[in-house]
Structure formats: C-alpha cells, structure tokens
Write a protein that holds these residues in place. Structure first.
Motif, PDB file in Angstrom:
ATOM      1  N   GLY A   1       4.578  -3.861  10.724  1.00 30.95           N
ATOM      2  CA  GLY A   1       5.632  -3.294   9.903  1.00 30.95           C
ATOM      3  C   GLY A   1       6.358  -2.153  10.596  1.00 30.95           C
ATOM      4  O   GLY A   1       7.388  -1.674  10.107  1.00 30.95           O
ATOM      5  N   LEU A   2       5.854  -1.723  11.737  1.00 31.91           N
ATOM      6  CA  LEU A   2       6.522  -0.700  12.533  1.00 31.91           C
ATOM      7  C   LEU A   2       7.890  -1.166  13.023  1.00 31.91           C
ATOM      8  O   LEU A   2       8.779  -0.341  13.249  1.00 31.91           O
ATOM      9  CB  LEU A   2       5.631  -0.317  13.720  1.00 31.91           C
ATOM     10  CG  LEU A   2       6.160   0.698  14.727  1.00 31.91           C
ATOM     11  CD1 LEU A   2       5.046   1.616  15.207  1.00 31.91           C
ATOM     12  CD2 LEU A   2       6.807   0.006  15.931  1.00 31.91           C
TER      13      LEU A   2
ATOM     14  N   TYR B   1      11.441   4.475   3.042  1.00 32.38           N
ATOM     15  CA  TYR B   1      11.557   3.130   3.602  1.00 32.38           C
ATOM     16  C   TYR B   1      10.167   2.685   4.036  1.00 32.38           C
ATOM     17  O   TYR B   1       9.531   3.345   4.870  1.00 32.38           O
ATOM     18  CB  TYR B   1      12.531   3.124   4.777  1.00 32.38           C
ATOM     19  CG  TYR B   1      13.952   3.418   4.337  1.00 32.38           C
ATOM     20  CD1 TYR B   1      14.868   2.387   4.124  1.00 32.38           C
ATOM     21  CD2 TYR B   1      14.375   4.727   4.119  1.00 32.38           C
ATOM     22  CE1 TYR B   1      16.169   2.652   3.703  1.00 32.38           C
ATOM     23  CE2 TYR B   1      15.666   5.008   3.685  1.00 32.38           C
ATOM     24  CZ  TYR B   1      16.555   3.959   3.484  1.00 32.38           C
ATOM     25  OH  TYR B   1      17.835   4.231   3.049  1.00 32.38           O
ATOM     26  N   LEU B   2       9.694   1.568   3.469  1.00 35.51           N
ATOM     27  CA  LEU B   2       8.325   1.115   3.671  1.00 35.51           C
ATOM     28  C   LEU B   2       8.315  -0.299   4.244  1.00 35.51           C
ATOM     29  O   LEU B   2       9.117  -1.140   3.848  1.00 35.51           O
ATOM     30  CB  LEU B   2       7.562   1.102   2.343  1.00 35.51           C
ATOM     31  CG  LEU B   2       7.199   2.401   1.624  1.00 35.51           C
ATOM     32  CD1 LEU B   2       8.406   3.253   1.278  1.00 35.51           C
ATOM     33  CD2 LEU B   2       6.427   2.083   0.350  1.00 35.51           C
ATOM     34  N   CYS B   3       7.367  -0.560   5.131  1.00 33.69           N
ATOM     35  CA  CYS B   3       7.187  -1.925   5.631  1.00 33.69           C
ATOM     36  C   CYS B   3       5.718  -2.135   5.985  1.00 33.69           C
ATOM     37  O   CYS B   3       5.140  -1.380   6.778  1.00 33.69           O
ATOM     38  CB  CYS B   3       8.068  -2.194   6.851  1.00 33.69           C
ATOM     39  SG  CYS B   3       8.124  -3.943   7.308  1.00 33.69           S
ATOM     40  N   GLY B   4       5.125  -3.158   5.357  1.00 35.96           N
ATOM     41  CA  GLY B   4       3.723  -3.447   5.610  1.00 35.96           C
ATOM     42  C   GLY B   4       3.199  -4.452   4.611  1.00 35.96           C
ATOM     43  O   GLY B   4       3.966  -5.189   3.999  1.00 35.96           O
ATOM     44  N   SER B   5       1.901  -4.459   4.412  1.00 32.09           N
ATOM     45  CA  SER B   5       1.271  -5.412   3.500  1.00 32.09           C
ATOM     46  C   SER B   5       1.631  -5.074   2.060  1.00 32.09           C
ATOM     47  O   SER B   5       1.917  -3.916   1.731  1.00 32.09           O
ATOM     48  CB  SER B   5      -0.238  -5.373   3.674  1.00 32.09           C
ATOM     49  OG  SER B   5      -0.741  -4.126   3.216  1.00 32.09           O
ATOM     50  N   PRO B   6       1.603  -6.069   1.174  1.00 31.43           N
ATOM     51  CA  PRO B   6       1.880  -5.797  -0.242  1.00 31.43           C
ATOM     52  C   PRO B   6       0.972  -4.727  -0.832  1.00 31.43           C
ATOM     53  O   PRO B   6       1.420  -3.892  -1.624  1.00 31.43           O
ATOM     54  CB  PRO B   6       1.654  -7.160  -0.904  1.00 31.43           C
ATOM     55  CG  PRO B   6       1.941  -8.157   0.172  1.00 31.43           C
ATOM     56  CD  PRO B   6       1.441  -7.508   1.438  1.00 31.43           C
ATOM     57  N   GLY B   7      -0.300  -4.745  -0.450  1.00 35.94           N
ATOM     58  CA  GLY B   7      -1.237  -3.751  -0.972  1.00 35.94           C
ATOM     59  C   GLY B   7      -0.852  -2.339  -0.573  1.00 35.94           C
ATOM     60  O   GLY B   7      -0.893  -1.408  -1.394  1.00 35.94           O
ATOM     61  N   MET B   8      -0.486  -2.156   0.701  1.00 35.53           N
ATOM     62  CA  MET B   8      -0.088  -0.839   1.177  1.00 35.53           C
ATOM     63  C   MET B   8       1.167  -0.355   0.462  1.00 35.53           C
ATOM     64  O   MET B   8       1.263   0.794   0.021  1.00 35.53           O
ATOM     65  CB  MET B   8       0.169  -0.881   2.683  1.00 35.53           C
ATOM     66  CG  MET B   8       0.490   0.486   3.288  1.00 35.53           C
ATOM     67  SD  MET B   8       1.551   0.431   4.762  1.00 35.53           S
ATOM     68  CE  MET B   8       3.178   0.237   4.009  1.00 35.53           C
ATOM     69  N   ILE B   9       2.145  -1.266   0.334  1.00 32.31           N
ATOM     70  CA  ILE B   9       3.408  -0.880  -0.286  1.00 32.31           C
ATOM     71  C   ILE B   9       3.219  -0.530  -1.759  1.00 32.31           C
ATOM     72  O   ILE B   9       3.749   0.476  -2.244  1.00 32.31           O
ATOM     73  CB  ILE B   9       4.452  -2.002  -0.109  1.00 32.31           C
ATOM     74  CG1 ILE B   9       4.908  -2.040   1.351  1.00 32.31           C
ATOM     75  CG2 ILE B   9       5.648  -1.797  -1.045  1.00 32.31           C
ATOM     76  CD1 ILE B   9       5.907  -3.104   1.679  1.00 32.31           C
ATOM     77  N   ASN B  10       2.454  -1.326  -2.480  1.00 33.59           N
ATOM     78  CA  ASN B  10       2.231  -1.042  -3.898  1.00 33.59           C
ATOM     79  C   ASN B  10       1.554   0.315  -4.087  1.00 33.59           C
ATOM     80  O   ASN B  10       1.905   1.070  -5.007  1.00 33.59           O
ATOM     81  CB  ASN B  10       1.393  -2.151  -4.532  1.00 33.59           C
ATOM     82  CG  ASN B  10       2.156  -3.460  -4.642  1.00 33.59           C
ATOM     83  OD1 ASN B  10       3.377  -3.473  -4.681  1.00 33.59           O
ATOM     84  ND2 ASN B  10       1.433  -4.564  -4.683  1.00 33.59           N
ATOM     85  N   ALA B  11       0.603   0.628  -3.224  1.00 35.07           N
ATOM     86  CA  ALA B  11      -0.079   1.922  -3.313  1.00 35.07           C
ATOM     87  C   ALA B  11       0.876   3.068  -3.000  1.00 35.07           C
ATOM     88  O   ALA B  11       0.848   4.113  -3.659  1.00 35.07           O
ATOM     89  CB  ALA B  11      -1.278   1.952  -2.368  1.00 35.07           C
ATOM     90  N   CYS B  12       1.726   2.862  -2.001  1.00 38.09           N
ATOM     91  CA  CYS B  12       2.685   3.903  -1.621  1.00 38.09           C
ATOM     92  C   CYS B  12       3.734   4.120  -2.709  1.00 38.09           C
ATOM     93  O   CYS B  12       4.190   5.252  -2.928  1.00 38.09           O
ATOM     94  CB  CYS B  12       3.369   3.536  -0.307  1.00 38.09           C
ATOM     95  SG  CYS B  12       2.310   3.705   1.144  1.00 38.09           S
ATOM     96  N   LEU B  13       4.126   3.049  -3.375  1.00 32.60           N
ATOM     97  CA  LEU B  13       5.112   3.180  -4.456  1.00 32.60           C
ATOM     98  C   LEU B  13       4.598   4.134  -5.530  1.00 32.60           C
ATOM     99  O   LEU B  13       5.343   4.991  -6.035  1.00 32.60           O
ATOM    100  CB  LEU B  13       5.401   1.806  -5.075  1.00 32.60           C
ATOM    101  CG  LEU B  13       6.220   0.826  -4.232  1.00 32.60           C
ATOM    102  CD1 LEU B  13       6.318  -0.530  -4.942  1.00 32.60           C
ATOM    103  CD2 LEU B  13       7.618   1.359  -3.958  1.00 32.60           C
ATOM    104  N   ASN B  14       3.322   4.004  -5.872  1.00 34.35           N
ATOM    105  CA  ASN B  14       2.739   4.874  -6.895  1.00 34.35           C
ATOM    106  C   ASN B  14       2.769   6.338  -6.466  1.00 34.35           C
ATOM    107  O   ASN B  14       3.131   7.224  -7.248  1.00 34.35           O
ATOM    108  CB  ASN B  14       1.302   4.447  -7.195  1.00 34.35           C
ATOM    109  CG  ASN B  14       1.231   3.074  -7.848  1.00 34.35           C
ATOM    110  OD1 ASN B  14       2.152   2.662  -8.539  1.00 34.35           O
ATOM    111  ND2 ASN B  14       0.138   2.363  -7.618  1.00 34.35           N
TER     112      ASN B  14
END
Length: 365
Positions: free
Chosen positions: A248-249, A335-348
């Motif tokens: 995602g980098l 701006y986020l890019c990575g696995s769905p799990g990482m992104i969902n956690a970061c959104l919170n």
C-alpha cells in the motif's frame, strides 16, 4: 471377444457423448454478433457474444476499471445498463445500493453479452489506454515484495494523477492457460511520464503476483492499461496524514513525491506500518526525504519487532502510533492504503480525532 466388444462399445459411446456435449456447448453458447450501444449512440460497436461485458469492452479498447480481474470481489467495474443485461446475479448484490439497482447499475464482469445491449459509462473511460511496456528493472524490496520499473514503448507517454493505478495483464504460464489482469497502484511521480513504477506483493497462489514474482524478468514485454481510480489528492486542508501497510506504500509514495516536487505548502506525516523489520522497505528513501523537506515527517512502526531486529523506532499497531502522533483532526485530510482490516481500524481512530468521513480517502486491497 465379448470383453473387447464391450470395451469398444463403451469407448464409442463415450466419444459420441463427448462430441454431443461439444456441439451442445457451441450451439447453446453461440450468441452470434451483438450490438453494444454506448452513451445513447455516442459510440456503437459489434462484438461476438458469449463473454462478459467487462472483457468484451476491453477487446474493443474500452477499459472499465477492475481491481480483481473480473472475479466480482472488488465492485469497481460498475456500468449503467439500460437494456439487454438479464437478471441481477447474487454475486452483484453486495456491491450495488438500492438506488444503483433502480438505475440499472451492474457489475460488468458479471453481465454476459448474449444479445444487443445498451450501456452508459463515464466519458473519462474513453481516455484509458493500453500500453506496451518493457521491464527495465525488477527489484527485491522485501522477502515477498518486488518493485517493477516499466519503460513505456507504445504509446511512449502516460498522463496520470498521483495515487491512480494501472491494470497489469499476464501471459499464460505453467498451468495457467489464459491471460488475467489485476490492478496495481503506480508508485512513480506523474512527471516521469515515460515510465511506470509498480510495487507487487506476493499473494499465496495468486495468479498475477506469482507471474510477476516467478515468471517475469528484466527485458520482458508487459501489457498494462490505465490510468484508473479516484484515489488522488483533494488538498482542501493544511495538513495531510498518510497511512500505509505493505505494498500500500505505492500510491502514497507517488502522492508524496508529487507534492514535494510541486512544492505544495502542506505539512505531511507518513505512517508506514509493518510486523517485523524484514517487512519494511524504502526506509532510507523516506528518511532522506524527511531530512531534505521540513514539512515532511516519516514515522515507520513495527507491531511485533523481533529481538534480532534491534528496532529503535515506534512500536505497536499503526492505529496506536497514529493515535499518539495526531493530536486532533483540525484542517487535516487523511489518505490510507492497505488491507481492509488496517483501513477499518484507522478510520475509527481518525474519526475520533475529528477527521470527518469526507476528509478520509482510501484504497483497500
């Protein structure tokens, strides 16, 4: 003699059945030539029926974005079908809202062209092009990530926004008998318009990633199409927060390089998360950028560093690190890019800091 006769009879019956099956498939799947009407007659074409709308359009030089290669797992290949699509399939339902269904939106990878069909697509899709490239460099970035640099051959220039992606097409190899395609974000800066850089992580049993990691070599020709995607800088803020993991980098690198090259007045922090030291890459590259640009901060972090890593940097889940470094969401975009799990956690985490959903942009893969 009776045994031989019986075997011959069974063999003849088997051959006859096989021939009947082949003939039946040809008759049942022979839809003949179908007319495709695009955008109310703005463009019309004739194509042989039987394939998906996604692949049929690609064969006519119209490349509808699709990150999953037509497996109905990304939901990106939506088009509005006015007539000729057939019933909605269960594989499409999770990706279509009630409003989209009412307006006739479908996943083009799931719609088979069996008759004349009328569709509406965004005009910008006509600008997506196919490129012939040659692999100038293959670099091992980690134990499971490779970097590719592709020199454009025909056409020899590409125009794209930092953060967008291209689709990479394989050739048949090993037991894989057909070409497939997958989406990969461009890691290069848009001003370098004669080449494209990609970052590809090996996915176990992944057809495309295995092709990249095991089959490709420098000097090979490679086909791509693009650019596609709406993951690009909005910039209606004072400060930018970038978060990435693994491959995602790639689009984050493109965005950061583009901003620095254009000398845009944003304060930037890039959080790059990994498990152990062997999963990190481009450390020196981004640390050098941090030294050269006072408005850029680089924060790599390991969630489970090994004793042998001798890691002196930030530790913990990337969400924990972001929580420590970002005091509030005032005048910020993320701006986020990575696995769905990482992104969902970061959104919170980002939303608890006061960064609203309209200020958070992401690519899941």
């Amino acid at each position: 003699m009776e045994i031989v006769t019986t075997i011959l009879s069974i063999s003849l019956i088997s051959v006859a059945l096989a021939i009947l099956i082949i003939l039946a498939e040809r008759l049942l799947n022979n839809y003949g030539d179908c007319q495709i009407d695009i955008n109310g007659g703005a463009r019309q074409m004739t194509a042989k029926g039987g394939s998906s709308l996604l692949s049929t359009l690609a064969g006519q030089g119209i490349f509808v974005p699709s990150a999953c290669g037509g497996k109905a797992t990304c939901g990106l290949c939506k088009v509005q079908v006015l007539d000729g699509a057939g019933p909605l399939l269960p594989t499409e339902e999770p990706y279509l809202s009630a409003d989209e269904r009412q307006k006739g939106f479908r996943l083009s990878c799931q719609v088979k062209v069996k008759q004349n069909i009328k569709i509406l697509i965004p005009e910008e899709l006509f600008n997506i092009r196919e490129f012939k490239t040659r692999i100038a460099k293959i670099e091992t970035l980690t134990h499971d990530i490779k970097g590719l640099r592709l020199d454009l051959q025909e056409p020899d220039r590409i125009r794209f926004k930092a953060g967008q992606y291209v689709q990479l097409y394989t050739k048949p190899y090993g037991k894989v008998r057909e070409s497939v395609f997958r989406a990969y974000s461009m890691a290069s800066v848009p001003s370098d318009d004669r080449s494209v850089e990609l970052i590809v992580r090996q996915v176990p049993e992944g057809i495309c990633t295995t092709y990249v990691h095991q089959e490709l070599k420098e000097g090979d020709e490679l086909r791509i199409s693009g650019p596609s995607g709406d993951f690009y800088l909005r910039g209606d803020c004072d400060e930018l927060v970038f978060i990435a993991g693994g491959s995602g980098l790639a689009p984050i690198r493109s965005l950061i390089l583009d901003i620095l090259e254009k000398q845009l007045a944003y304060k930037m922090t890039f959080f790059f998360g990994a498990v152990t030291l062997r999963d990190l890459y481009y450390l020196d590259f981004f640390r050098d950028l941090e030294k050269q640009h006072e408005n850029f901060r680089f924060v790599p972090a390991l969630s489970k560093p090994l004793p042998d890593d001798n890691w002196q940097g930030e530790t913990g889940l990337i969400t924990e690190v972001v929580n420590r470094f970002i005091p509030d969401g005032k005048n910020k975009e993320a701006y986020l890019c990575g696995s769905p799990g990482m992104i969902n956690a970061c959104l919170n985490v980002l939303q608890t800091k006061g960064i609203g959903p309209d200020k958070i942009f992401y690519d899941k893969f």
